[in-house]
Every structure is written in structure tokens, then in C-alpha cells.
Design an enzyme around this catalytic site. Structure first.
Site, mmCIF file in Angstrom:
data_model
loop_
_atom_site.group_PDB
_atom_site.id
_atom_site.type_symbol
_atom_site.label_atom_id
_atom_site.label_comp_id
_atom_site.label_asym_id
_atom_site.label_seq_id
_atom_site.Cartn_x
_atom_site.Cartn_y
_atom_site.Cartn_z
ATOM 1 N N ARG A 53 -9.342 8.221 -1.327
ATOM 2 C CA ARG A 53 -10.262 8.661 -0.276
ATOM 3 C C ARG A 53 -11.117 9.804 -0.781
ATOM 4 N NH1 ARG A 53 -8.927 6.797 5.061
ATOM 5 N NH2 ARG A 53 -10.602 8.160 5.715
ATOM 6 N N GLU A 108 -8.626 0.711 -3.218
ATOM 7 C CA GLU A 108 -9.590 0.778 -2.104
ATOM 8 C C GLU A 108 -10.469 1.999 -2.300
ATOM 9 O OE1 GLU A 108 -7.651 1.048 1.637
ATOM 10 O OE2 GLU A 108 -6.268 -0.549 1.157
ATOM 11 N N ASP A 133 -0.064 4.484 -0.176
ATOM 12 C CA ASP A 133 -0.717 5.740 0.228
ATOM 13 C C ASP A 133 0.233 6.659 1.004
ATOM 14 O OD1 ASP A 133 -3.023 4.714 -0.813
ATOM 15 O OD2 ASP A 133 -3.955 4.269 1.122
ATOM 16 N N HIS A 134 1.060 6.055 1.861
ATOM 17 C CA HIS A 134 1.928 6.882 2.708
ATOM 18 C C HIS A 134 3.043 7.553 1.916
ATOM 19 C CE1 HIS A 134 -0.008 5.947 6.464
ATOM 20 N NE2 HIS A 134 -0.117 4.705 6.043
ATOM 21 N N ARG A 189 -6.793 12.880 0.510
ATOM 22 C CA ARG A 189 -5.691 13.372 1.363
ATOM 23 C C ARG A 189 -4.318 12.855 0.911
ATOM 24 N NH1 ARG A 189 -6.919 10.066 6.891
ATOM 25 N NH2 ARG A 189 -8.933 11.064 6.636
ATOM 26 N N HIS A 231 -5.576 3.884 -2.032
ATOM 27 C CA HIS A 231 -6.915 4.230 -1.536
ATOM 28 C C HIS A 231 -7.273 5.629 -2.039
ATOM 29 C CE1 HIS A 231 -9.726 4.447 2.274
ATOM 30 N NE2 HIS A 231 -10.351 4.799 1.166
ATOM 31 N N ASN A 252 0.856 -1.191 0.000
ATOM 32 C CA ASN A 252 0.000 0.000 0.000
ATOM 33 C C ASN A 252 0.892 1.241 0.000
ATOM 34 O OD1 ASN A 252 -1.450 2.255 1.013
ATOM 35 N ND2 ASN A 252 -3.091 0.890 1.673
ATOM 36 N N THR A 290 -8.465 3.443 8.002
ATOM 37 C CA THR A 290 -9.718 2.670 7.990
ATOM 38 C C THR A 290 -9.858 1.888 9.297
ATOM 39 O OG1 THR A 290 -9.208 2.399 5.649
ATOM 40 C CG2 THR A 290 -11.105 1.206 6.494
ATOM 41 N N GLU A 335 -11.242 -9.211 2.339
ATOM 42 C CA GLU A 335 -9.986 -8.878 3.025
ATOM 43 C C GLU A 335 -10.324 -8.699 4.496
ATOM 44 O OE1 GLU A 335 -7.511 -5.798 1.356
ATOM 45 O OE2 GLU A 335 -6.468 -5.491 3.269
ATOM 46 N N HIS A 364 -3.917 -4.624 7.711
ATOM 47 C CA HIS A 364 -4.082 -3.484 8.595
ATOM 48 C C HIS A 364 -3.260 -3.651 9.872
ATOM 49 C CE1 HIS A 364 -6.098 0.361 9.085
ATOM 50 N NE2 HIS A 364 -5.828 0.169 10.357
ATOM 51 N N GLN A 412 1.823 0.972 6.036
ATOM 52 C CA GLN A 412 2.511 1.872 6.963
ATOM 53 C C GLN A 412 3.876 1.338 7.402
ATOM 54 O OE1 GLN A 412 3.212 2.358 10.382
ATOM 55 N NE2 GLN A 412 3.412 4.581 10.280
ATOM 56 N N ARG A 438 4.616 18.443 0.598
ATOM 57 C CA ARG A 438 5.290 19.516 -0.124
ATOM 58 C C ARG A 438 4.521 19.957 -1.374
ATOM 59 N NH1 ARG A 438 10.675 21.412 0.450
ATOM 60 N NH2 ARG A 438 10.730 21.816 2.661
HETATM 61 N N1 PXP Z 1 -5.874 -3.058 3.640
HETATM 62 C C1 PXP Z 1 -6.827 -2.100 3.692
HETATM 63 C C2 PXP Z 1 -8.181 -2.417 3.135
HETATM 64 C C3 PXP Z 1 -6.546 -0.823 4.233
HETATM 65 O O1 PXP Z 1 -7.510 0.117 4.287
HETATM 66 C C4 PXP Z 1 -5.246 -0.550 4.699
HETATM 67 C C5 PXP Z 1 -4.921 0.807 5.248
HETATM 68 O O2 PXP Z 1 -5.026 1.774 4.266
HETATM 69 C C6 PXP Z 1 -4.284 -1.567 4.596
HETATM 70 C C7 PXP Z 1 -4.631 -2.821 4.095
HETATM 71 C C8 PXP Z 1 -2.854 -1.360 5.031
HETATM 72 O O3 PXP Z 1 -2.806 -1.073 6.383
HETATM 73 P P1 PXP Z 1 -1.431 -0.595 7.041
HETATM 74 O O4 PXP Z 1 -1.072 0.720 6.410
HETATM 75 O O5 PXP Z 1 -1.754 -0.491 8.489
HETATM 76 O O6 PXP Z 1 -0.414 -1.650 6.713
#
Ligand code: PXP
Length: 260
Positions: free
Chosen positions: A44, A69, A8-9, A48, A42, A6, A100, A150, A213, A236, A17
Site C-alpha cells: 500500500r 497488489e 497482509d494481516h 501500513r 499488497h 493474502n 480495498t 480478479e 474479498h 482476513q 510491535r
Molecule cells: N484480493 C484482493 C485484490 C484484495 O485487495 C484483498 C484484500 O486485501 C483480497 C483479495 C483478500 O480479501 P480478504 O482479506 O477479505 O480475504
């Protein structure tokens, strides 16, 4: 067991920035070289981190399948149907949450949910439901006719953290922190048994099974032993570790833990 990373981070760091650095397509190339099998993002409602253009660029250029997602809101489902990722994972979404926080509330009578599933499948997008690990959610998922579930492992991750690091991942309460260690150990064992049972049930109902998660380099081992789980989606902890070790090594280290 496959690994979906994932990212996203990584987008969140870029947003700090407002420049195109770190670049998401470059990150995906590294994920692929390091052996990740899927990219999870994701979109959102508040955009964000991942934005609409990211989704379009990533779907057009990623060498890895994209698991997108999203919430079941019409505006979002319209975008997903247009861009056609490999898979859409439907998640609950609250504006004010940091991440989430739980699985989807499922009901066969929820027209918004059933319409979203139908529309995505008509666009040849596999559908996954992000659910809490319980038998009722698995049975409802099966009746809703989706391809994947999931399981939300946040509860497992939190109990693990309270037992071994005293640093809860999400949703912790003072009450939980005060629980005796023996109780926490029993809770952790029970959480693992539940995950094992629901994954078996899901397989039995011919659903494909993912989980994620709060999984990290310390707590992933026990989850990786559940052979019915085909895929883990982790964000994360991998992105956090990549700051110290680089993304490539953060992924190869995680892959070694889940398959080794
Ligand atoms: N799976 C889903 C459906 C999620 O919403 C997330 C968090 O965005 C993750 C996996 C990954 O979670 P984490 O960032 O805590 O590893």
C-alpha cells in the site's frame, strides 16, 4: 481451484510491535506446506503492513509465486517493475479505507492505467485487474490486454453476512440491514448469477479468472462452485482462524472447502 493466501494481516500483527515476529517468510513456508498455491501481498502507498523490504525479501525467498497488489501510482509501479513479482494485481487505493472497497474504475483513455499495464508487461510481469463483477469491466479488461481479472466478491460477502450472520464484512449500511430476508436471498442469488456470468464472459475473452474479498469458511462454498474461477485470494478469514487453529490447519480447512 487454486488458493492464494493474502498475508497482509500477518504483517499487520508484526507492525503492532515493530519487531520481526510473526515472520513472513516462515508464514509462507507454512502456506506452502499446507497446500497454498500462491502468496498475495499488497504494497500500500501508506505501507501500513507490507513494506518495500518485505516485498524484496518475499520475492527473493518465496517458494510460491507472488501476486503483488498495488495501485497504479508511478512510484509504486517503479518498485514493482524493479522487483518483478510473478503477477501484479492493480487495485484502487484510498488512504483512509480499511481495505480495498471496490473494483478499479477502468477506461481505455486512462493513460496512467494503460502505462502501468504496459510497463509491467514489458518487465514480464503478468497483470491482473481487480474489478467489480460486471460485463463492461470484463470487456474493458480484455481491451486493455491484461492476462487476468480478479472479481471483487465484497458485495456477495456482505449480502451473505447480512442474511446469515448479521455481521456485514465491509461497507454495510443500516438500510441494507433492514431489508427483508426474502429480498436478501434474491440479492444473494442474483450476485451469484452475476459472478457466474461475468466469469464465463471473461473466460470467453481468454482472460484468466480469480476472485476474492470477504470470503470465509461459511460463504466460500457457493463461489467455489463457479468452475470458471481458477483461483481465490483469501486473507482476513484465514489469518483470523489461524489464531485459534494454527496457520497450517486454517489453510488445509479452506482448501478442503474450495476443492472438496
Ligand atoms: N484480493 C484482493 C485484490 C484484495 O485487495 C484483498 C484484500 O486485501 C483480497 C483479495 C483478500 O480479501 P480478504 O482479506 O477479505 O480475504
Amino acid at each position: 481451484m487454486k488458493l492464494g493466501v493474502n498475508i497482509d494481516h500477518i504483517a499487520l500483527l508484526r507492525e503492532a510491535r515493530g519487531v520481526n515476529n510473526p515472520n513472513l517468510i516462515e508464514a509462507i513456508g507454512i502456506c506452502q506446506m499446507a497446500g497454498a498455491e500462491q502468496i498475495t501481498i499488497h504494497l500500500r502507498e501508506d505501507r501500513r503492513h507490507i513494506n518495500d523490504k518485505d516485498v524484496e525479501d518475499i520475492i527473493n525467498h518465496s517458494p510460491l509465486p507472488i501476486n503483488l497488489e498495488c495501485s497504479i501510482e508511478n512510484e509504486i509501479i517503479d518498485i514493482v517493475c524493479k522487483l518483478r513479482p510473478h503477477r501484479a494485481t492493480l487495485v484502487p487505493e484510498k488512504r483512509e479505507e480499511v481495505t480495498t472497497e471496490g473494483g478499479l474504475a477502468l477506461s481505455l483513455e486512462n493513460e496512467k492505467l494503460t502505462t502501468a499495464i504496459k510497463r509491467l508487461q514489458e518487465h514480464e510481469i503478468e497483470v491482473s485487474l481487480f474489478i467489480d463483477p460486471n460485463a463492461q469491466a470484463v470487456e474493458l479488461s480484455s481491451h486493455l490486454g491484461v492476462e487476468w481479472v480478479e472479481f471483487h466478491t465484497g458485495s456477495y460477502s456482505n449480502i451473505w453476512a447480512m442474511l446469515y450472520s448479521n455481521l456485514p464484512q465491509t461497507n454495510h449500511t443500516i438500510k441494507e440491514l433492514e431489508l427483508p430476508r426474502t429480498t436478501l436471498k434474491e440479492m444473494l442469488q442474483s450476485e451469484l448469477e452475476t459472478l457466474n456470468n461475468v466469469a464465463t464472459l471473461a473466460k470467453f475473452t481468454e482472460l484468466k479468472v480469480a476472485a476474492g474479498h470477504g470470503l470465509n469458511y461459511q460463504n466460500v462454498h457457493e463461489i467455489a462452485k463457479i468452475t470458471q474461477i481458477e483461483e481465490l485470494n483469501i486473507g482476513q478469514s484465514i489469518v483470523a482462524r489461524s489464531i485459534f487453529s494454527g496457520l497450517y490447519k486454517a489453510i488445509t480447512d479452506m482448501k478442503a472447502l474450495i476443492n472438496g
